[in-house]
Design a protein around this motif. Structure first.
Motif, PDB file in Angstrom:
ATOM      1  N   TYR A  61      76.897 143.467  -7.537  1.00 45.61           N
ATOM      2  CA  TYR A  61      76.787 144.902  -7.750  1.00 45.61           C
ATOM      3  C   TYR A  61      78.040 145.399  -8.454  1.00 45.61           C
ATOM      4  O   TYR A  61      79.158 145.060  -8.068  1.00 45.61           O
ATOM      5  CB  TYR A  61      76.616 145.627  -6.415  1.00 45.61           C
ATOM      6  N   GLU A  62      77.818 146.206  -9.461  1.00 44.15           N
ATOM      7  CA  GLU A  62      78.915 146.800 -10.216  1.00 44.15           C
ATOM      8  C   GLU A  62      79.135 148.213  -9.689  1.00 44.15           C
ATOM      9  O   GLU A  62      78.198 148.997  -9.558  1.00 44.15           O
ATOM     10  CB  GLU A  62      78.564 146.849 -11.704  1.00 44.15           C
ATOM     11  N   GLY A  63      80.388 148.537  -9.360  1.00 45.78           N
ATOM     12  CA  GLY A  63      80.702 149.865  -8.877  1.00 45.78           C
ATOM     13  C   GLY A  63      80.781 150.851 -10.025  1.00 45.78           C
ATOM     14  O   GLY A  63      81.540 150.678 -10.977  1.00 45.78           O
ATOM     15  N   VAL A  64      79.962 151.910  -9.948  1.00 48.46           N
ATOM     16  CA  VAL A  64      79.966 152.961 -10.958  1.00 48.46           C
ATOM     17  C   VAL A  64      80.098 154.286 -10.217  1.00 48.46           C
ATOM     18  O   VAL A  64      79.118 154.767  -9.638  1.00 48.46           O
ATOM     19  CB  VAL A  64      78.673 152.941 -11.812  1.00 48.46           C
ATOM     20  N   GLN A  86      73.596 143.942 -10.961  1.00 48.16           N
ATOM     21  CA  GLN A  86      73.783 143.304 -12.269  1.00 48.16           C
ATOM     22  C   GLN A  86      73.695 141.793 -12.096  1.00 48.16           C
ATOM     23  O   GLN A  86      73.943 141.263 -11.010  1.00 48.16           O
ATOM     24  CB  GLN A  86      75.162 143.651 -12.860  1.00 48.16           C
ATOM     25  N   SER A  87      73.390 141.123 -13.188  1.00 52.09           N
ATOM     26  CA  SER A  87      73.381 139.659 -13.143  1.00 52.09           C
ATOM     27  C   SER A  87      74.817 139.139 -13.259  1.00 52.09           C
ATOM     28  O   SER A  87      75.723 139.847 -13.697  1.00 52.09           O
ATOM     29  CB  SER A  87      72.528 139.099 -14.286  1.00 52.09           C
ATOM     30  N   LYS A  88      74.979 137.896 -12.874  1.00 49.27           N
ATOM     31  CA  LYS A  88      76.299 137.264 -12.932  1.00 49.27           C
ATOM     32  C   LYS A  88      76.810 137.234 -14.373  1.00 49.27           C
ATOM     33  O   LYS A  88      77.993 137.478 -14.637  1.00 49.27           O
ATOM     34  CB  LYS A  88      76.200 135.847 -12.357  1.00 49.27           C
ATOM     35  N   GLU A  89      75.913 136.969 -15.309  1.00 47.58           N
ATOM     36  CA  GLU A  89      76.289 136.878 -16.722  1.00 47.58           C
ATOM     37  C   GLU A  89      76.813 138.219 -17.260  1.00 47.58           C
ATOM     38  O   GLU A  89      77.798 138.264 -17.986  1.00 47.58           O
ATOM     39  CB  GLU A  89      75.088 136.413 -17.547  1.00 47.58           C
ATOM     40  N   VAL A  90      76.160 139.310 -16.883  1.00 44.54           N
ATOM     41  CA  VAL A  90      76.594 140.635 -17.338  1.00 44.54           C
ATOM     42  C   VAL A  90      77.990 140.962 -16.804  1.00 44.54           C
ATOM     43  O   VAL A  90      78.861 141.432 -17.544  1.00 44.54           O
ATOM     44  CB  VAL A  90      75.565 141.713 -16.913  1.00 44.54           C
ATOM     45  N   LEU A 125      83.906 141.410 -17.674  1.00 46.92           N
ATOM     46  CA  LEU A 125      85.273 141.018 -17.331  1.00 46.92           C
ATOM     47  C   LEU A 125      85.984 140.373 -18.516  1.00 46.92           C
ATOM     48  O   LEU A 125      87.178 140.615 -18.743  1.00 46.92           O
ATOM     49  CB  LEU A 125      85.261 140.084 -16.122  1.00 46.92           C
ATOM     50  N   LEU A 126      85.268 139.569 -19.286  1.00 45.48           N
ATOM     51  CA  LEU A 126      85.867 138.975 -20.487  1.00 45.48           C
ATOM     52  C   LEU A 126      86.230 140.051 -21.503  1.00 45.48           C
ATOM     53  O   LEU A 126      87.296 140.000 -22.140  1.00 45.48           O
ATOM     54  CB  LEU A 126      84.911 137.951 -21.108  1.00 45.48           C
TER      55      LEU A 126
END
Length: 167
Positions: A61-64, A71-75, A80-81
């Motif tokens: 989960y992405e904090g917004v 979210q998926s791990k890839e997203v 982060l990249l």
């Protein structure tokens, strides 16, 4: 006649000190911003390293703001990249800015110092300004150095010509 020139020298010293302090503050601010960006970059890298150890099916989960978005791990990995890449670009920009600001400030200070020295050692004043109140000669350089350089800095060779090809 000595009083007006002394006032001019004092004004020039004050102007020189203000320019040096301004330059030092700009460079210090850039250094602080660089440190903050390095922390952000390191945090993103460590988070990404931990996320990559998890299996692909892990719910993330992405904090917004106040909510969390699935979210998926890839997203998350790509975000982060991207965060690391942006931080690195900003760090490079700030390093170039700090270098240019520091060099241009030093160049301006050196040019103004040479102007002050030439005014203080002019032939028309018969050496009245090249000494202190006790009549000692050769103290203008040390007075100027002590006036605007911090005690820990290395002395600058004021008699050496300024290299204007730095930029």
């Amino acid at each position: 006649m000595a009083a007006p020139v002394d006032l001019e020298l004092k004004k020039a010293f004050t102007e020189l000190q203000a320019k040096v302090i301004d330059t030092q503050q700009k460079v210090k601010l850039a250094d602080i911003q660089i440190e903050q960006l390095n922390r952000t970059k390191k945090h993103a890298h460590l988070t990404d390293t931990e996320i990559m150890t998890l299996v692909d099916e892990t719910h993330m989960y992405e904090g917004v703001g106040r909510m969390f978005i699935l979210q998926s791990k890839e997203v998350i990995h790509n975000q982060l990249l991207e965060k690391q890449k942006i931080a690195e670009e900003k760090i490079k920009e700030l390093e170039v800015f700090a270098r240019r600001t520091g060099l241009s400030g030093l160049l301006k200070a050196t040019q103004l110092a040479e102007k002050i020295l030439s005014r203080a050692q002019c032939e028309g004043c018969r050496g009245q300004h090249s000494g202190n109140a006790d009549g000692q000669k050769g103290t203008v350089k040390s007075t100027m150095r002590n006036f605007f350089l911090p005690p820990s800095s290395t002395p600058i060779e004021w008699d050496r010509p300024v290299d204007t090809d730095v930029f």
